[in-house]
Design a protein around this motif. Structure first.
Motif, PDB file in Angstrom:
ATOM      1  N   ALA A  16       1.069   9.319  -4.593  1.00  0.00           N
ATOM      2  CA  ALA A  16      -0.180   8.555  -4.728  1.00  0.00           C
ATOM      3  C   ALA A  16      -0.849   8.872  -6.066  1.00  0.00           C
ATOM      4  O   ALA A  16      -1.387   7.981  -6.724  1.00  0.00           O
ATOM      5  N   ARG A  17      -0.816  10.160  -6.451  1.00  0.00           N
ATOM      6  CA  ARG A  17      -1.433  10.578  -7.718  1.00  0.00           C
ATOM      7  C   ARG A  17      -0.423  11.279  -8.623  1.00  0.00           C
ATOM      8  O   ARG A  17      -0.787  12.181  -9.386  1.00  0.00           O
ATOM      9  N   HIS A  31      -1.328  13.717   3.755  1.00  0.00           N
ATOM     10  CA  HIS A  31      -1.853  12.396   4.123  1.00  0.00           C
ATOM     11  C   HIS A  31      -1.147  11.866   5.372  1.00  0.00           C
ATOM     12  O   HIS A  31      -1.781  11.286   6.253  1.00  0.00           O
ATOM     13  N   LYS A  35      -5.066   3.711  -6.668  1.00  0.00           N
ATOM     14  CA  LYS A  35      -5.929   4.908  -6.775  1.00  0.00           C
ATOM     15  C   LYS A  35      -6.391   5.005  -8.231  1.00  0.00           C
ATOM     16  O   LYS A  35      -6.991   4.076  -8.733  1.00  0.00           O
ATOM     17  N   SER A  88       0.834  -1.209   0.000  1.00  0.00           N
ATOM     18  CA  SER A  88       0.000   0.000   0.000  1.00  0.00           C
ATOM     19  C   SER A  88       0.865   1.254   0.000  1.00  0.00           C
ATOM     20  O   SER A  88       2.039   1.230   0.364  1.00  0.00           O
ATOM     21  N   GLY A  89       0.215   2.354  -0.347  1.00  0.00           N
ATOM     22  CA  GLY A  89       0.890   3.643  -0.314  1.00  0.00           C
ATOM     23  C   GLY A  89       1.201   4.081   1.105  1.00  0.00           C
ATOM     24  O   GLY A  89       2.243   4.704   1.364  1.00  0.00           O
ATOM     25  N   THR A  90       0.316   3.768   2.023  1.00  0.00           N
ATOM     26  CA  THR A  90       0.570   4.129   3.419  1.00  0.00           C
ATOM     27  C   THR A  90       1.850   3.460   3.902  1.00  0.00           C
ATOM     28  O   THR A  90       2.697   4.092   4.559  1.00  0.00           O
ATOM     29  N   GLU A 115       3.367  16.076  -1.456  1.00  0.00           N
ATOM     30  CA  GLU A 115       2.380  15.236  -2.147  1.00  0.00           C
ATOM     31  C   GLU A 115       2.174  15.770  -3.560  1.00  0.00           C
ATOM     32  O   GLU A 115       1.821  16.937  -3.737  1.00  0.00           O
ATOM     33  N   ASN A 149      -3.609  15.947  -2.274  1.00  0.00           N
ATOM     34  CA  ASN A 149      -4.971  15.422  -2.152  1.00  0.00           C
ATOM     35  C   ASN A 149      -5.923  16.425  -1.502  1.00  0.00           C
ATOM     36  O   ASN A 149      -6.824  16.963  -2.159  1.00  0.00           O
ATOM     37  N   ASP A 181       1.175   5.075  -6.335  1.00  0.00           N
ATOM     38  CA  ASP A 181       0.105   4.180  -5.890  1.00  0.00           C
ATOM     39  C   ASP A 181      -0.571   3.576  -7.108  1.00  0.00           C
ATOM     40  O   ASP A 181      -0.930   4.297  -8.031  1.00  0.00           O
ATOM     41  N   ASP A 237       5.271  11.796  -1.800  1.00  0.00           N
ATOM     42  CA  ASP A 237       4.083  10.949  -1.790  1.00  0.00           C
ATOM     43  C   ASP A 237       3.454  11.106  -3.166  1.00  0.00           C
ATOM     44  O   ASP A 237       2.792  12.108  -3.458  1.00  0.00           O
TER      45      ASP A 237
HETATM   46  C1  PLP Z   1      -4.457   7.204  -0.696  1.00  0.00           C
HETATM   47  C2  PLP Z   1      -3.270   8.038  -0.340  1.00  0.00           C
HETATM   48  C3  PLP Z   1      -2.209   7.482   0.370  1.00  0.00           C
HETATM   49  C4  PLP Z   1      -2.228   6.076   0.911  1.00  0.00           C
HETATM   50  O1  PLP Z   1      -2.297   5.118  -0.077  1.00  0.00           O
HETATM   51  P1  PLP Z   1      -2.937   3.674   0.226  1.00  0.00           P
HETATM   52  O2  PLP Z   1      -2.527   2.867  -0.954  1.00  0.00           O
HETATM   53  O3  PLP Z   1      -4.415   3.889   0.348  1.00  0.00           O
HETATM   54  O4  PLP Z   1      -2.348   3.185   1.501  1.00  0.00           O
HETATM   55  C5  PLP Z   1      -1.132   8.288   0.644  1.00  0.00           C
HETATM   56  N1  PLP Z   1      -1.080   9.551   0.211  1.00  0.00           N
HETATM   57  C6  PLP Z   1      -2.073  10.129  -0.481  1.00  0.00           C
HETATM   58  C7  PLP Z   1      -1.948  11.544  -0.926  1.00  0.00           C
HETATM   59  C8  PLP Z   1      -3.218   9.391  -0.777  1.00  0.00           C
HETATM   60  O5  PLP Z   1      -4.217   9.972  -1.422  1.00  0.00           O
END
Ligand code: PLP
Length: 328
Positions: A155-156, A68, A184, A42-44, A120, A124, A181, A153
């Protein structure tokens, strides 16, 4: 994607013997201009492992107040790494080099040691905001001038890439660790890849093992991620167009204030409607529309590959009905 998963060539990922995961990590290294990479569930976990790699107990992380790691990781930076976070009040989730410089602690035995800068891309809670490359570069230069590590981070990150046309490796330049990630907008069931310098990824592997994230035949997951890189990146532009369509429709509703839209996230404030975000979210859910209330009146809608363009007008009219107080 399911077919690619079913047909994946697999091996033991803990031993470095899963050929599909090896291919995925090499592909992400190419994409990000990184030396090495590790697959994570996971991203977390990617954020938390990166923080463990960079920080010692008592160290401080500089991040935007909306990050996040501040809000959604169950206190992980404190609980796992013993690190503090110094939040910056940026604009729409992003901050300037001057903001960063002001947040860096002077050398002092009284103060925590500033160790890591976290950004990030996209931001987000800022609104899916894309960091402009110049602003990001200035933050990187300031961090380097102060001997700080940098973590992204991502994620996106691919939403930022598609929205701006800036290659991922350009955004990643100068960062010690960056992750993507896959669960997402890229639409996979599981997966994130943390990339960076060889020594950081070696250390990340120790943490992955320690916290139980090392896997076996993970190639079935890696195949989904490779499929997403081949088929789900360019289509993010459709999510962005859908988000703008949604924002335009919502902006026309009375009592609603829509924030700027950079990518696939639409924030709007409903204070002027006399209803709370939670109440609106509940009524929307009854009509088959899922949105979140991030504060009492600030709502968040995210477009993604399971939301076709044709659904956007239905979402807008469902929201209009809810705001008019019509029954479902
Ligand atoms: C969703 C998200 C995460 C965590 O990712 P997961 O795969 O859900 O653990 C971390 N940072 C941001 C900005 C996110 O939107």
């Amino acid at each position: 994607m399911r077919r690619a998963m079913a047909e994946a060539e697999v091996g033991d990922e803990q031993y470095g013997e899963d050929p599909t995961i090896t291919r995925l990590c090499a592909r992400v290294c190419d994409l990000l201009g990184a030396e090495d990479a590790v697959f994570l569930p996971s991203g977390t976990m990617a954020n938390e492992i990166a923080i463990l790699v960079h920080c010692r107990p008592g160290d401080e992380i500089v991040a935007d107040a909306s990050a996040h790691i501040v809000h959604f990781e169950a206190g992980g930076p404190a609980a796992l790494a013993g690190a503090m976070i110094r939040p910056i009040a940026g604009k729409r989730g992003i901050f300037t080099a001057a903001d960063l410089a002001a947040a860096i602690r002077p050398e002092s035995r009284y103060a925590p040691r500033t160790r890591l800068v976290e950004v990030e891309q996209t931001a987000n809670l800022g609104g899916g905001t894309v960091w402009p490359l110049d602003q990001l570069r200035a933050v990187v230069a300031t961090a380097h001038a102060h001997g700080l590590a940098l973590h992204m981070d991502g994620a996106r990150l691919m939403n930022a890439v598609v929205a701006s046309g800036v290659p991922a490796a350009e955004y990643a330049r100068g960062f010690d660790t960056v992750w993507l990630d896959f669960s997402k907008g890229l639409g996979c069931p599981v997966g994130a890849v943390l990339a960076g310098k060889r020594q950081h990824i070696a250390e990340a592997w120790r943490w992955k093992q320690r916290i139980g994230g090392a896997l076996r035949q993970a190639g079935i997951l890696g195949a989904a991620c490779l499929y997403a890189l081949d088929h789900h990146v360019e289509r993010l532009a459709q999510d962005h167009a859908n988000a703008r369509m949604l924002a335009d429709g919502i902006a026309a509703l009375p009592g609603v204030a829509v924030e700027p839209v950079d990518t696939n996230i639409v924030f709007f404030d409903v204070a002027g409607t006399g209803k709370t975000g939670d109440a609106i979210a509940r009524e929307l859910a009854r009509r088959g529309v899922r949105m979140g209330a991030m504060t009492a009146t600030r709502m968040r809608a995210v477009t993604h590959l399971d939301v076709p363009a044709a659904a956007i007008p239905e979402v807008i009219s469902a929201l209009a009905d809810v705001l008019r107080g019509r029954g479902s």
